[in-house]
Scaffold this active site. Structure first.
Site, PDB file in Angstrom:
ATOM      1  N   GLU A   9     -15.211  42.867 -14.505  1.00 25.91           N
ATOM      2  CA  GLU A   9     -16.644  42.657 -14.403  1.00 25.91           C
ATOM      3  C   GLU A   9     -17.320  42.173 -15.683  1.00 25.91           C
ATOM      4  O   GLU A   9     -18.231  42.820 -16.201  1.00 25.91           O
ATOM      5  CB  GLU A   9     -17.305  43.931 -13.899  1.00 25.91           C
ATOM      6  CG  GLU A   9     -16.803  44.330 -12.542  1.00 25.91           C
ATOM      7  CD  GLU A   9     -17.387  45.631 -12.039  1.00 25.91           C
ATOM      8  OE1 GLU A   9     -18.413  46.091 -12.574  1.00 25.91           O
ATOM      9  OE2 GLU A   9     -16.811  46.182 -11.101  1.00 25.91           O
ATOM     10  N   GLU A  65     -12.157  47.528  -5.339  1.00 28.72           N
ATOM     11  CA  GLU A  65     -13.113  48.626  -5.445  1.00 28.72           C
ATOM     12  C   GLU A  65     -13.946  48.792  -4.190  1.00 28.72           C
ATOM     13  O   GLU A  65     -15.161  48.916  -4.237  1.00 28.72           O
ATOM     14  CB  GLU A  65     -14.026  48.445  -6.656  1.00 28.72           C
ATOM     15  CG  GLU A  65     -13.294  48.630  -7.951  1.00 28.72           C
ATOM     16  CD  GLU A  65     -14.226  48.696  -9.146  1.00 28.72           C
ATOM     17  OE1 GLU A  65     -15.452  48.791  -8.976  1.00 28.72           O
ATOM     18  OE2 GLU A  65     -13.715  48.651 -10.263  1.00 28.72           O
TER      19      GLU A  65
END
Length: 189
Positions: A3, A130
């Site tokens: 990220e 995720e």
């Protein structure tokens, strides 16, 4: 890398689509500080991937994107991590495998569970990362693994920020253990 959009400056305009982040306004990008442009992050990823590939040409290098808005050229979004954009940012030839997240931003449903992989028009495999039942588009954990398996993704992994037990995730994986119609699934359970 996980990220990098956390430190990205969303909302920046650029005549070069690879460095334009207007499509990331309101996406959650920049939550860890709006420190780097898309070009700076792209250069970092490109150089790191090239260094890894120099040592081990067969290594897979991964960038986990906050969500699909940063890693597809479909649906009005732009893929900041395409090989083209990474080479444009850093100048080194290297390929990067991407995975997309959708659960890190509260209120977002994992977009991957609403689209088949082919809709993203990517030229490399993608993992749904995720994911969890709480943000899986209203699906059970078994349905989420079924979706990833039958809709063209190369894999999926679950994650829980709320302490959902491992057994829930285990049920999702066990749902696919004997499946072969979309490729052999082998888990060491």
């Amino acid at each position: 890398m996980n990220e990098p959009e956390g430190e990205l400056k969303p909302g920046e305009s650029s005549p070069e689509p690879c460095f334009d982040t207007r499509h990331l306004s309101g996406s959650g990008a920049g939550w860890a500080g709006r420190l780097y442009s898309a070009q700076e992050i792209g250069r970092f990823v490109n150089w790191q991937a090239a260094a890894i590939k120099e040592v081990d040409p067969g290594a897979m290098v991964t960038v986990g994107s906050l969500n699909m808005k940063a890693d597809t050229d479909a649906m009005g979004f732009h893929n900041l991590y395409s090989d083209h954009c990474l080479v444009k940012a850093g100048g080194k030839q290297s390929k990067v495998f991407t995975c997309s997240y959708g659960v890190m931003v509260i209120g977002y449903v994992n977009f991957s569970f609403q689209q088949s992989f082919s809709n993203f028009r990517l030229d490399k495999p993608m993992v749904i990362g995720e994911s969890n039942q709480e943000h899986g588009a209203g699906m059970s954990i078994e349905s989420m693994f079924e979706w990833a398996y039958t809709k063209g993704y190369c894999g999926a992994w679950t994650w829980s920020r709320t302490g959902v037990s491992f057994s829930n995730q285990l049920h999702g994986m066990q749902h696919l253990t004997s499946r072969t119609e979309h490729g052999q699934v082998q888990f060491g359970l």
